[in-house]
Design a protein around this motif. Structure first.
Motif, PDB file in Angstrom:
ATOM      1  N   LEU A 202       0.811  -1.210   0.000  1.00  0.00           N
ATOM      2  CA  LEU A 202       0.000   0.000   0.000  1.00  0.00           C
ATOM      3  C   LEU A 202       0.851   1.270   0.000  1.00  0.00           C
ATOM      4  CD1 LEU A 202      -2.971   0.654  -0.053  1.00  0.00           C
ATOM      5  CD2 LEU A 202      -2.956   0.710   2.433  1.00  0.00           C
ATOM      6  N   LYS A 203       1.921   1.262   0.782  1.00  0.00           N
ATOM      7  CA  LYS A 203       2.767   2.454   0.886  1.00  0.00           C
ATOM      8  C   LYS A 203       3.506   2.729  -0.426  1.00  0.00           C
ATOM      9  CE  LYS A 203       5.468   4.733   4.348  1.00  0.00           C
ATOM     10  NZ  LYS A 203       6.062   4.624   5.659  1.00  0.00           N
ATOM     11  N   ALA A 204       4.142   1.698  -0.992  1.00  0.00           N
ATOM     12  CA  ALA A 204       4.871   1.877  -2.254  1.00  0.00           C
ATOM     13  C   ALA A 204       3.907   2.249  -3.383  1.00  0.00           C
ATOM     14  CB  ALA A 204       5.636   0.608  -2.614  1.00  0.00           C
ATOM     15  N   ARG A 205       2.731   1.646  -3.368  1.00  0.00           N
ATOM     16  CA  ARG A 205       1.718   1.963  -4.391  1.00  0.00           C
ATOM     17  C   ARG A 205       1.307   3.432  -4.295  1.00  0.00           C
ATOM     18  NH1 ARG A 205      -1.306  -1.272  -7.494  1.00  0.00           N
ATOM     19  NH2 ARG A 205      -3.270  -0.450  -8.290  1.00  0.00           N
ATOM     20  N   GLY A 206       1.178   3.934  -3.069  1.00  0.00           N
ATOM     21  CA  GLY A 206       0.834   5.339  -2.866  1.00  0.00           C
ATOM     22  C   GLY A 206       1.894   6.273  -3.418  1.00  0.00           C
ATOM     23  N   TYR A 207       3.160   5.932  -3.201  1.00  0.00           N
ATOM     24  CA  TYR A 207       4.242   6.751  -3.741  1.00  0.00           C
ATOM     25  C   TYR A 207       4.255   6.696  -5.264  1.00  0.00           C
ATOM     26  CZ  TYR A 207       6.585   8.109   0.566  1.00  0.00           C
ATOM     27  OH  TYR A 207       6.900   8.700   1.748  1.00  0.00           O
ATOM     28  N   TRP A 208       4.055   5.506  -5.836  1.00  0.00           N
ATOM     29  CA  TRP A 208       4.040   5.359  -7.290  1.00  0.00           C
ATOM     30  C   TRP A 208       2.919   6.209  -7.878  1.00  0.00           C
ATOM     31  CZ3 TRP A 208       1.045   3.904 -11.407  1.00  0.00           C
ATOM     32  CH2 TRP A 208       1.712   3.530 -12.576  1.00  0.00           C
ATOM     33  N   LEU A 209       1.729   6.123  -7.262  1.00  0.00           N
ATOM     34  CA  LEU A 209       0.598   6.909  -7.760  1.00  0.00           C
ATOM     35  C   LEU A 209       0.822   8.404  -7.577  1.00  0.00           C
ATOM     36  CD1 LEU A 209      -2.357   4.666  -6.590  1.00  0.00           C
ATOM     37  CD2 LEU A 209      -1.644   5.105  -8.942  1.00  0.00           C
ATOM     38  N   GLY A 210       1.521   8.782  -6.509  1.00  0.00           N
ATOM     39  CA  GLY A 210       1.850  10.193  -6.316  1.00  0.00           C
ATOM     40  C   GLY A 210       2.741  10.709  -7.428  1.00  0.00           C
ATOM     41  N   GLY A 211       3.731   9.921  -7.814  1.00  0.00           N
ATOM     42  CA  GLY A 211       4.589  10.291  -8.937  1.00  0.00           C
ATOM     43  C   GLY A 211       3.830  10.337 -10.237  1.00  0.00           C
ATOM     44  N   TRP A 212       2.922   9.376 -10.414  1.00  0.00           N
ATOM     45  CA  TRP A 212       2.112   9.322 -11.626  1.00  0.00           C
ATOM     46  C   TRP A 212       1.219  10.561 -11.733  1.00  0.00           C
ATOM     47  CZ3 TRP A 212      -3.083   9.197 -12.799  1.00  0.00           C
ATOM     48  CH2 TRP A 212      -3.412   8.792 -14.086  1.00  0.00           C
ATOM     49  N   ARG A 213       0.595  10.950 -10.604  1.00  0.00           N
ATOM     50  CA  ARG A 213      -0.271  12.141 -10.601  1.00  0.00           C
ATOM     51  C   ARG A 213       0.523  13.408 -10.915  1.00  0.00           C
ATOM     52  NH1 ARG A 213      -1.872  10.192  -5.607  1.00  0.00           N
ATOM     53  NH2 ARG A 213      -3.535   8.694  -5.842  1.00  0.00           N
ATOM     54  N   GLN A 214       1.714  13.511 -10.342  1.00  0.00           N
ATOM     55  CA  GLN A 214       2.560  14.674 -10.595  1.00  0.00           C
ATOM     56  C   GLN A 214       2.925  14.755 -12.080  1.00  0.00           C
ATOM     57  OE1 GLN A 214       3.400  17.121  -8.381  1.00  0.00           O
ATOM     58  NE2 GLN A 214       4.166  18.154 -10.206  1.00  0.00           N
ATOM     59  N   ALA A 215       3.221  13.613 -12.670  1.00  0.00           N
ATOM     60  CA  ALA A 215       3.552  13.580 -14.101  1.00  0.00           C
ATOM     61  C   ALA A 215       2.350  14.005 -14.946  1.00  0.00           C
ATOM     62  CB  ALA A 215       4.018  12.178 -14.500  1.00  0.00           C
ATOM     63  N   MET A 216       1.161  13.564 -14.551  1.00  0.00           N
ATOM     64  CA  MET A 216      -0.038  13.946 -15.285  1.00  0.00           C
ATOM     65  C   MET A 216      -0.246  15.468 -15.220  1.00  0.00           C
ATOM     66  SD  MET A 216      -1.556  11.574 -16.846  1.00  0.00           S
ATOM     67  CE  MET A 216      -0.338  10.358 -17.181  1.00  0.00           C
ATOM     68  N   GLU A 217       0.001  16.063 -14.054  1.00  0.00           N
ATOM     69  CA  GLU A 217      -0.100  17.511 -13.933  1.00  0.00           C
ATOM     70  C   GLU A 217       0.936  18.199 -14.815  1.00  0.00           C
ATOM     71  OE1 GLU A 217       0.172  18.748  -9.878  1.00  0.00           O
ATOM     72  OE2 GLU A 217      -1.506  17.492  -9.258  1.00  0.00           O
ATOM     73  N   ASP A 218       2.169  17.685 -14.796  1.00  0.00           N
ATOM     74  CA  ASP A 218       3.231  18.258 -15.604  1.00  0.00           C
ATOM     75  C   ASP A 218       2.938  18.120 -17.096  1.00  0.00           C
ATOM     76  OD1 ASP A 218       4.483  18.884 -13.245  1.00  0.00           O
ATOM     77  OD2 ASP A 218       6.045  17.365 -13.425  1.00  0.00           O
ATOM     78  N   ARG A 219       2.340  17.030 -17.491  1.00  0.00           N
ATOM     79  CA  ARG A 219       1.995  16.830 -18.908  1.00  0.00           C
ATOM     80  C   ARG A 219       0.963  17.831 -19.363  1.00  0.00           C
ATOM     81  NH1 ARG A 219       0.369  11.038 -20.709  1.00  0.00           N
ATOM     82  NH2 ARG A 219       0.463  12.072 -22.701  1.00  0.00           N
ATOM     83  N   THR A 220      -0.038  18.124 -18.519  1.00  0.00           N
ATOM     84  CA  THR A 220      -1.083  19.063 -18.915  1.00  0.00           C
ATOM     85  C   THR A 220      -0.539  20.489 -18.977  1.00  0.00           C
ATOM     86  OG1 THR A 220      -1.866  19.296 -16.648  1.00  0.00           O
ATOM     87  CG2 THR A 220      -2.968  17.666 -18.016  1.00  0.00           C
ATOM     88  N   VAL A 221       0.422  20.822 -18.159  1.00  0.00           N
ATOM     89  CA  VAL A 221       1.025  22.167 -18.179  1.00  0.00           C
ATOM     90  C   VAL A 221       1.828  22.337 -19.460  1.00  0.00           C
ATOM     91  CG1 VAL A 221       2.733  23.647 -17.076  1.00  0.00           C
ATOM     92  CG2 VAL A 221       1.060  22.424 -15.684  1.00  0.00           C
TER      93      VAL A 221
END
Length: 56
Positions: A34-53
């Protein structure tokens, strides 16, 4: 001198970011804990924000 390994959670965050930048789906998360998955998803979300910018 021995090389130190990076923190596993930091590595999960980095790999999630790379997956998001390349456009992979968040369902492709390779982590089960659960913890590692949360970090992976956090990185994924940040990338999605960066892609839209960058795109707009």
């Amino acid at each position: 001198m021995k090389r130190l390994k990076r923190d596993r959670l930091q590595r999960a965050l980095s790999r999630g970011y790379q997956a998001g930048i390349t456009g992979r789906s968040k369902e492709k998360c390779p982590y089960q804990s659960l913890k590692a998955r949360g970090y992976w998803l956090g990185g994924w979300r940040q990338a999605m924000e960066d892609r839209t910018v960058v795109v707009t």
